[in-house]
Design a protein around this motif. Structure first.
Motif, PDB file in Angstrom:
ATOM      1  N   MET A 120       0.839  -1.180   0.000  1.00 39.18           N
ATOM      2  CA  MET A 120       0.000   0.000   0.000  1.00 39.18           C
ATOM      3  C   MET A 120       0.878   1.234   0.000  1.00 39.18           C
ATOM      4  O   MET A 120       1.929   1.254   0.616  1.00 39.18           O
ATOM      5  CB  MET A 120      -0.913  -0.025   1.223  1.00 39.18           C
ATOM      6  N   ALA A 121       0.449   2.253  -0.684  1.00 39.64           N
ATOM      7  CA  ALA A 121       1.225   3.476  -0.818  1.00 39.64           C
ATOM      8  C   ALA A 121       1.063   4.376   0.408  1.00 39.64           C
ATOM      9  O   ALA A 121       0.055   4.327   1.122  1.00 39.64           O
ATOM     10  CB  ALA A 121       0.792   4.228  -2.071  1.00 39.64           C
ATOM     11  N   GLU A 122       2.047   5.206   0.609  1.00 41.72           N
ATOM     12  CA  GLU A 122       2.053   6.118   1.755  1.00 41.72           C
ATOM     13  C   GLU A 122       0.821   7.019   1.769  1.00 41.72           C
ATOM     14  O   GLU A 122       0.224   7.253   2.821  1.00 41.72           O
ATOM     15  CB  GLU A 122       3.326   6.964   1.710  1.00 41.72           C
ATOM     16  N   TRP A 123       0.412   7.528   0.613  1.00 38.19           N
ATOM     17  CA  TRP A 123      -0.733   8.441   0.581  1.00 38.19           C
ATOM     18  C   TRP A 123      -2.018   7.744   1.021  1.00 38.19           C
ATOM     19  O   TRP A 123      -2.892   8.363   1.618  1.00 38.19           O
ATOM     20  CB  TRP A 123      -0.890   9.071  -0.797  1.00 38.19           C
ATOM     21  N   GLN A 124      -2.137   6.425   0.768  1.00 38.91           N
ATOM     22  CA  GLN A 124      -3.338   5.698   1.201  1.00 38.91           C
ATOM     23  C   GLN A 124      -3.372   5.556   2.717  1.00 38.91           C
ATOM     24  O   GLN A 124      -4.421   5.694   3.339  1.00 38.91           O
ATOM     25  CB  GLN A 124      -3.387   4.334   0.527  1.00 38.91           C
ATOM     26  N   VAL A 125      -2.232   5.259   3.311  1.00 44.37           N
ATOM     27  CA  VAL A 125      -2.150   5.140   4.771  1.00 44.37           C
ATOM     28  C   VAL A 125      -2.439   6.494   5.409  1.00 44.37           C
ATOM     29  O   VAL A 125      -3.200   6.600   6.379  1.00 44.37           O
ATOM     30  CB  VAL A 125      -0.760   4.611   5.200  1.00 44.37           C
ATOM     31  N   ARG A 126      -1.852   7.544   4.854  1.00 46.60           N
ATOM     32  CA  ARG A 126      -2.066   8.900   5.375  1.00 46.60           C
ATOM     33  C   ARG A 126      -3.549   9.284   5.280  1.00 46.60           C
ATOM     34  O   ARG A 126      -4.132   9.817   6.218  1.00 46.60           O
ATOM     35  CB  ARG A 126      -1.204   9.891   4.595  1.00 46.60           C
ATOM     36  N   LYS A 127      -4.175   8.985   4.145  1.00 42.85           N
ATOM     37  CA  LYS A 127      -5.597   9.311   3.952  1.00 42.85           C
ATOM     38  C   LYS A 127      -6.471   8.579   4.965  1.00 42.85           C
ATOM     39  O   LYS A 127      -7.387   9.165   5.551  1.00 42.85           O
ATOM     40  CB  LYS A 127      -6.015   8.934   2.529  1.00 42.85           C
ATOM     41  N   TRP A 128      -6.179   7.307   5.214  1.00 41.69           N
ATOM     42  CA  TRP A 128      -6.957   6.538   6.190  1.00 41.69           C
ATOM     43  C   TRP A 128      -6.827   7.160   7.579  1.00 41.69           C
ATOM     44  O   TRP A 128      -7.822   7.381   8.270  1.00 41.69           O
ATOM     45  CB  TRP A 128      -6.487   5.081   6.217  1.00 41.69           C
ATOM     46  N   ALA A 129      -5.580   7.434   8.009  1.00 41.35           N
ATOM     47  CA  ALA A 129      -5.353   7.957   9.361  1.00 41.35           C
ATOM     48  C   ALA A 129      -5.966   9.347   9.536  1.00 41.35           C
ATOM     49  O   ALA A 129      -6.583   9.623  10.570  1.00 41.35           O
ATOM     50  CB  ALA A 129      -3.857   7.993   9.659  1.00 41.35           C
TER      51      ALA A 129
ATOM     52  N   GLY B  16      -8.490  10.510   7.987  1.00 44.00           N
ATOM     53  CA  GLY B  16      -9.940  10.322   8.045  1.00 44.00           C
ATOM     54  C   GLY B  16     -10.400   9.806   9.386  1.00 44.00           C
ATOM     55  O   GLY B  16     -11.444  10.210   9.902  1.00 44.00           O
ATOM     56  N   GLU B  17      -9.623   8.921  10.007  1.00 38.06           N
ATOM     57  CA  GLU B  17      -9.974   8.366  11.314  1.00 38.06           C
ATOM     58  C   GLU B  17      -9.802   9.384  12.442  1.00 38.06           C
ATOM     59  O   GLU B  17     -10.611   9.462  13.348  1.00 38.06           O
ATOM     60  CB  GLU B  17      -9.098   7.137  11.626  1.00 38.06           C
ATOM     61  N   TRP B  18      -8.703  10.124  12.411  1.00 33.99           N
ATOM     62  CA  TRP B  18      -8.345  11.006  13.515  1.00 33.99           C
ATOM     63  C   TRP B  18      -8.762  12.458  13.308  1.00 33.99           C
ATOM     64  O   TRP B  18      -8.841  13.224  14.263  1.00 33.99           O
ATOM     65  CB  TRP B  18      -6.838  10.971  13.767  1.00 33.99           C
ATOM     66  N   GLY B  19      -8.984  12.849  12.061  1.00 32.92           N
ATOM     67  CA  GLY B  19      -9.364  14.232  11.794  1.00 32.92           C
ATOM     68  C   GLY B  19      -8.250  15.229  12.033  1.00 32.92           C
ATOM     69  O   GLY B  19      -8.503  16.382  12.371  1.00 32.92           O
ATOM     70  N   GLU B  20      -7.002  14.805  11.893  1.00 29.83           N
ATOM     71  CA  GLU B  20      -5.874  15.717  12.062  1.00 29.83           C
ATOM     72  C   GLU B  20      -4.729  15.300  11.141  1.00 29.83           C
ATOM     73  O   GLU B  20      -4.714  14.176  10.640  1.00 29.83           O
ATOM     74  CB  GLU B  20      -5.414  15.753  13.522  1.00 29.83           C
TER      75      GLU B  20
END
Length: 174
Positions: free
Chosen positions: A1-10, A12-16
């Motif tokens: 998985m690419a870095e941008w996908q992990v960043r987008k998920w986090a 979205g979950e944390w709102g920060e």
């Protein structure tokens, strides 16, 4: 998985805003009482030999065990130092080292990251998580906030309970 996908998920979950780092390609090493370097339990009650029932035989058996273990300890000590030197030469910069007491936050963090292939560290100003992501979703393996979240100090994650995880240069950077 690419870095941008992990960043987008986090995010979205944390709102920060978050930072991410892949842990794949790194090896975990434990400096924890009761654990081997690979993190497995050091002491096990299985496989203990039966001792003789007679007192004289018991004394003789114990003395032979003592001599054997003394020589084995010397040999293992020498091999251990040689192995550590070799690991330092071959694996320099690619090792996450857990420096902690059993049951502390750093140990739980490292246990959740085993094996580190496909695991990402995600952190913000207030929290941190370990995440394994698949093609469609991300699964949190460990999360910490408040005292359970480490603070970043140069190349180490440091928890309030005194436990630490030393990382190669620039693994956890913004």
């Amino acid at each position: 998985m690419a870095e941008w996908q992990v960043r987008k998920w986090a995010e979205g979950e944390w709102g920060e805003r978050v930072s991410v780092a892949p842990l794949g390609g790194l090896k975990l090493r434990y400096r924890v009482r009761g654990r081997r370097l690979d993190g497995s339990a050091r002491w096990s009650r299985e496989g203990t030999p039966d001792l003789p029932a007679e007192p004289d035989d018991l004394l003789l058996a114990l003395s032979w065990y003592a001599v054997f273990f003394w020589f084995a300890e010397l040999l293992l000590l020498a091999l251990g130092w040689l192995g550590r030197l070799l690991l330092l030469r071959l694996g320099r910069g690619r090792v996450l080292t857990v420096l902690a007491r059993p049951g502390t936050h750093a140990v739980r963090f490292a246990d959740a990251a085993r094996p580190p292939e496909g695991v990402w560290a995600v952190w913000s100003a207030r929290r941190m998580a370990l995440v394994r992501c698949g093609p469609e979703t991300c699964e949190p393996l460990w999360q910490g906030s408040g005292e359970a979240a480490p603070r970043l100090e140069r190349n180490a994650l440091c928890w309030a309970d005194g436990s630490r995880l030393r990382a190669p240069h620039r693994v956890f950077h913004d």
